[in-house]
Write an enzyme that holds these catalytic residues in place. Sequence first.
Site, PDB file in Angstrom:
ATOM      1  CD  GLU A  25      -2.526   1.493   2.569  1.00 51.97           C
ATOM      2  OE1 GLU A  25      -3.689   1.930   2.531  1.00 51.97           O
ATOM      3  OE2 GLU A  25      -1.930   1.232   3.640  1.00 51.97           O
ATOM      4  NE  ARG A  27      -2.088   6.138   4.246  1.00 54.51           N
ATOM      5  CZ  ARG A  27      -2.412   6.202   5.537  1.00 54.51           C
ATOM      6  NH1 ARG A  27      -2.419   5.107   6.275  1.00 54.51           N
ATOM      7  NH2 ARG A  27      -2.769   7.355   6.077  1.00 54.51           N
ATOM      8  NE  ARG A  55      -7.374   5.684   5.035  1.00 56.10           N
ATOM      9  CZ  ARG A  55      -7.835   5.024   3.978  1.00 56.10           C
ATOM     10  NH1 ARG A  55      -8.685   5.601   3.132  1.00 56.10           N
ATOM     11  NH2 ARG A  55      -7.462   3.784   3.741  1.00 56.10           N
ATOM     12  CG  HIS A 109     -10.632   4.117   7.688  1.00 48.88           C
ATOM     13  ND1 HIS A 109     -10.858   4.159   6.327  1.00 48.88           N
ATOM     14  CD2 HIS A 109      -9.562   3.298   7.874  1.00 48.88           C
ATOM     15  CE1 HIS A 109      -9.964   3.394   5.724  1.00 48.88           C
ATOM     16  NE2 HIS A 109      -9.172   2.856   6.633  1.00 48.88           N
ATOM     17  CE  LYS A 134      -8.544  -0.579   5.235  1.00 50.32           C
ATOM     18  NZ  LYS A 134      -7.388   0.315   4.955  1.00 50.32           N
ATOM     19  NE  ARG A 172      -3.983  -2.787  13.431  1.00 46.12           N
ATOM     20  CZ  ARG A 172      -4.222  -1.940  12.432  1.00 46.12           C
ATOM     21  NH1 ARG A 172      -4.161  -2.375  11.180  1.00 46.12           N
ATOM     22  NH2 ARG A 172      -4.518  -0.677  12.670  1.00 46.12           N
ATOM     23  CB  THR A 191       0.817   3.986   7.721  1.00 39.91           C
ATOM     24  OG1 THR A 191       0.215   2.705   7.505  1.00 39.91           O
ATOM     25  CG2 THR A 191       2.148   4.056   6.979  1.00 39.91           C
ATOM     26  CD  GLN A 195      -0.136  -0.212   9.741  1.00 39.86           C
ATOM     27  OE1 GLN A 195       1.022   0.188   9.719  1.00 39.86           O
ATOM     28  NE2 GLN A 195      -0.939  -0.105   8.701  1.00 39.86           N
TER      29      GLN A 195
END
EC number: 4.2.1.10
Length: 209
Positions: A25, A27, A55, A109, A134, A172, A191, A195
């Site tokens: 991904e 960003r 984002r 989100h 998502k 996750r 990010t 995570q």
Amino acid sequence: MKIVVSVENAAAINEVAEYNPTFIEIRLDRMEGDLQDQVRAIREKTDIPLIATLRSRDEGGRFVGDADLWARIVGPIARYVDIVDVEARYRDHAPFIKSQGVQILASLHTNEMPTVPELGRIDEMLRSYGDIPKIVVRPKTREDLFELVLFTHQAQKPICTSIMGAEFRYARAILPLFGSEFTFSHAGAPTAEGQYHIREMRQLADLLK
């Protein structure tokens, strides 16, 4: 388990590629300089499928422009990637992005924990313009997390679900076991809060097989 590694500069690609993630991904909202040149450079360095994400600040990123600016930034980049993350607020531009030959990761989100019926409505809305929904939420209790796991298990596939924050970060690794398409990790600088490093995520994935 499909593991996505998030990066924020082209220089990290060689290191990231060594971990052989399913996707990388990019960003965009965390990058500086000429974004198109950087994405092109990433594309030239790896055959690993790429996800482009710009984002918004409202959903945990750094981008503060309107939908038209979002499209002007992402549009020229789409040709170099395989999937583009399109937040619901930018969905009017999804047909144009999709016309570039990419899939749409339709995302939302929220710092709230929607009810199961609300999750279903969000899922339906995201599928109205995207290929893969998502949904990222913030569980407040274990019961909230149980509901997210159950929703993920019962939802139409493909779907990606995840959590915001560090309190339930283990979700996750768990959600893909119940049908979530991807899990997002990092290879140096997170990010998103909570995570795992891809090394940790691979260890968890191997242990949970």
